[in-house]
Design an enzyme around this catalytic site. Structure first.
Site, PDB file in Angstrom:
ATOM      1  N   SER A 176    -142.902  13.173  16.906  1.00 42.56           N
ATOM      2  CA  SER A 176    -144.129  12.390  17.381  1.00 42.56           C
ATOM      3  C   SER A 176    -145.440  13.372  17.726  1.00 42.56           C
ATOM      4  CB  SER A 176    -143.978  11.477  18.490  1.00 42.56           C
ATOM      5  OG  SER A 176    -144.820  10.335  18.631  1.00 42.56           O
ATOM      6  N   ASP A 304    -143.617   2.104  11.000  1.00 39.55           N
ATOM      7  CA  ASP A 304    -143.721   2.786  12.047  1.00 39.55           C
ATOM      8  C   ASP A 304    -145.000   2.161  12.905  1.00 39.55           C
ATOM      9  OD1 ASP A 304    -144.547   4.490  14.460  1.00 39.55           O
ATOM     10  OD2 ASP A 304    -144.131   6.332  13.405  1.00 39.55           O
ATOM     11  N   HIS A 332    -140.726   4.018  14.967  1.00 33.72           N
ATOM     12  CA  HIS A 332    -141.120   5.310  15.560  1.00 33.72           C
ATOM     13  C   HIS A 332    -140.098   5.730  16.166  1.00 33.72           C
ATOM     14  CE1 HIS A 332    -144.394   7.758  16.637  1.00 33.72           C
ATOM     15  NE2 HIS A 332    -143.834   7.958  18.095  1.00 33.72           N
TER      16      HIS A 332
END
Length: 366
Positions: A176, A304, A332
């Site tokens: 991320s 996502d 995600h």
């Protein structure tokens, strides 16, 4: 024109996680993992702050949690690193090694960090989880913190782990926020990182403008994900305001209701950006993907919830060294697979397969 490869192979998510939100939330909050322990090293930064690195390897001797250093009781580390530990890190010329950069408000306790560490330990790798400032369970010393485009911090961490184990065969993974920062740095300074055998970014918000707007404007994202992040971000910054009076706009922090508000109030001005929009624009890694020279996997599920599918890059956005893997499902940093209660092994297996394939390709070229 040579371009990146595009992989659309599926992540086989279970039917009981039917869409993006359940895949994301179950992966982050409920998927079962074995609790991995670490040895912690504190490293001073050139600007007078510190970062904490959590290490694990088959050769390191880890005591049980019953003998955990009380100063580390709220972390995944059981003790502080010793000179004997440091000597072990540099004892094997063939040791494969992984440096992991976590996501926003993540740590070595995050489920993805635990599952990735566990899997690579089972393969005999050395693993280091780098904590961005203020994310290791201890407040950092300065008024600043960390952000999605902090190339200097990525450089410092990479060079630090290389110094600790200079003979190891290093690979890097960013998740991320950490993935975006890693990709940006690899593209900014492509000639500096040929010592890395390969790299990967998992669910990186490579277009931070799109991701920031989506997390702030979408009702579900704002009320669930932004609130989740702000639950820890705001207290950390308010604690800083007491140590650094007059430096932080406390009223704006208290009033922040989404990540745009928070980045406008703190992240942008504290780290040299005009506002959140300027921070997001300058910190996005997407424009740098064409410059990357080492084998790099960019893994983003097309569902996502943090990053709209329409901004995912096509092959023309990456160099020939890049592979874009964009499965239809996964959420995600979710990528949960298997029968109830599921598992998180698909992601580390995908990473390991990419690193192995990259090594074979490198061997053939030499």
């Amino acid at each position: 024109m040579t371009v990146a490869k595009l992989d659309l192979a599926a992540c086989p998510v279970p039917a009981w996680l039917p869409e993006r939100q359940t895949q994301t939330l179950f992966g982050a909050l409920a998927a079962p993992v074995n609790r991995i322990r670490f040895i912690r090293e504190r490293v001073d930064t050139p600007d007078g702050d510190f970062i904490d690195l959590d290490w694990n390897a088959p050769a390191l001797q880890l005591r049980s949690r019953r003998n955990q250093d009380p100063t580390l009781a709220h972390t995944a580390a059981v003790r502080w690193m010793t000179p004997a530990d440091q000597a072990l890190l540099n004892s094997d010329t063939q040791q494969p090694a992984l440096i992991l950069f976590h996501g926003l408000e993540g740590s070595s306790q995050s489920r993805y960090a635990q599952s990735i560490t566990q899997y690579f330990l089972s393969l005999g790798w050395l693993v280091a989880v780098a904590h961005f400032r203020g994310c290791s369970g201890f407040p950092n010393r300065l008024a600043r913190a960390y952000h999605s485009g902090d190339s200097e911090e990525i450089t410092f961490i990479l060079e630090t782990v290389r110094q600790r184990a200079p003979l190891a065969q290093w690979c890097a993974v960013g998740v991320s926020l950490g993935g975006n920062a890693l990709l940006k740095r690899l593209g900014e300074a492509p000639d500096q990182y040929h010592w890395l055998h390969a790299a990967a970014a998992v669910s990186a918000p490579i277009d931070l403008v799109a991701a920031g707007n989506h997390l702030s404007d979408n009702l579900f994202n704002r009320e669930i994900y932004s609130r989740h992040f702000l639950r820890t971000l705001k207290p950390k910054v308010l604690e800083k305001s007491r140590r650094f009076p007059g430096v932080i706009d406390v009223m704006r922090i208290n009033q922040a209701r989404d990540l745009r508000d928070f980045d406008n109030a703190y992240t942008a001005p504290m780290h040299g950006f005009k506002d959140a929009a300027d921070y997001w624009y300058q910190s996005s890694s997407k424009p740098w993907l064409k410059k990357i020279q080492i084998p790099t996997l960019v893994l983003n599920a097309r569902n996502d919830p943090f990053l709209p599918e329409q901004v995912l890059p096509g092959p023309e956005y990456g160099s020939p060294s890049v592979v874009f893997h964009q499965p239809a499902q996964g959420g995600h940093v979710g990528f949960v697979t298997g029968m109830w209660p599921g598992n998180l092994t698909w992601l580390p297996k995908r990473l390991a397969r990419f690193f192995s394939e990259s090594q074979k390709t490198e061997t053939l070229r030499t």
